[in-house]
Design a protein around this motif. Structure first.
Motif, PDB file in Angstrom:
ATOM      1  N   THR A 145      -8.596  -0.270  -1.033  1.00  0.00           N
ATOM      2  CA  THR A 145      -8.968   0.990  -0.626  1.00  0.00           C
ATOM      3  C   THR A 145      -8.569   2.131  -1.636  1.00  0.00           C
ATOM      4  N   HIS A 146      -7.238   2.274  -2.218  1.00  0.00           N
ATOM      5  CA  HIS A 146      -6.968   3.256  -2.980  1.00  0.00           C
ATOM      6  C   HIS A 146      -7.902   3.731  -4.149  1.00  0.00           C
ATOM      7  N   CYS A 170      -1.016   4.488  -0.474  1.00  0.00           N
ATOM      8  CA  CYS A 170      -2.005   5.358  -0.083  1.00  0.00           C
ATOM      9  C   CYS A 170      -2.153   5.573   1.203  1.00  0.00           C
ATOM     10  N   CYS A 174       0.823  -1.364   0.123  1.00  0.00           N
ATOM     11  CA  CYS A 174      -0.081  -0.076   0.042  1.00  0.00           C
ATOM     12  C   CYS A 174       0.879   1.312   0.030  1.00  0.00           C
ATOM     13  N   CYS A 219      -1.889  -3.816   0.276  1.00  0.00           N
ATOM     14  CA  CYS A 219      -3.001  -3.035  -0.316  1.00  0.00           C
ATOM     15  C   CYS A 219      -4.432  -3.730  -0.035  1.00  0.00           C
TER      16      CYS A 219
HETATM   17  S1  FES Z   1      -2.429   1.388  -2.573  1.00  0.00           S
HETATM   18 FE1  FES Z   1      -3.466   1.724  -0.537  1.00  0.00          FE
HETATM   19  S2  FES Z   1      -5.008   0.416  -0.483  1.00  0.00           S
HETATM   20 FE2  FES Z   1      -4.188  -0.003  -2.389  1.00  0.00          FE
END
Ligand code: FES
Length: 81
Positions: free
Chosen positions: A75-76, A63, A61, A72
């Protein structure tokens, strides 16, 4: 504490087993891994350290909104609230 630099999608890698430190400040020059930048820039943030049990494709992840850090969870794809 400094806000992390957010990416808009995960970094996907072929990960190997072992203890890993994934960057949480976004300032590392070795993303998705920590290179100590959080300390050099006095962010107040720390890396996410975890054990990877088996080799395989991992989405790290960027974000910083996932419910399952450092992985991840999709959610992004949702607009930030
Ligand atoms: S990059 Fe953060 S949930 Fe996918």
């Amino acid at each position: 504490m400094r806000e992390p630099i957010h990416g808009d999608k995960p970094i996907v890698i072929q990960e190997t087993p072992g203890t890993k430190a994934y960057c949480q400040c976004g300032l590392s020059e070795r993303l998705p891994y920590c290179d100590g930048a959080h300390s050099r820039h006095q962010t107040g943030l720390t890396p996410c350290v975890c054990d990877v049990d088996a080799e395989g494709k991992k989405a790290i992840c960027q974000c910083h909104r996932t419910a399952t850090p450092p992985w991840c969870d999709g959610t992004h794809k949702n607009p930030a609230t």
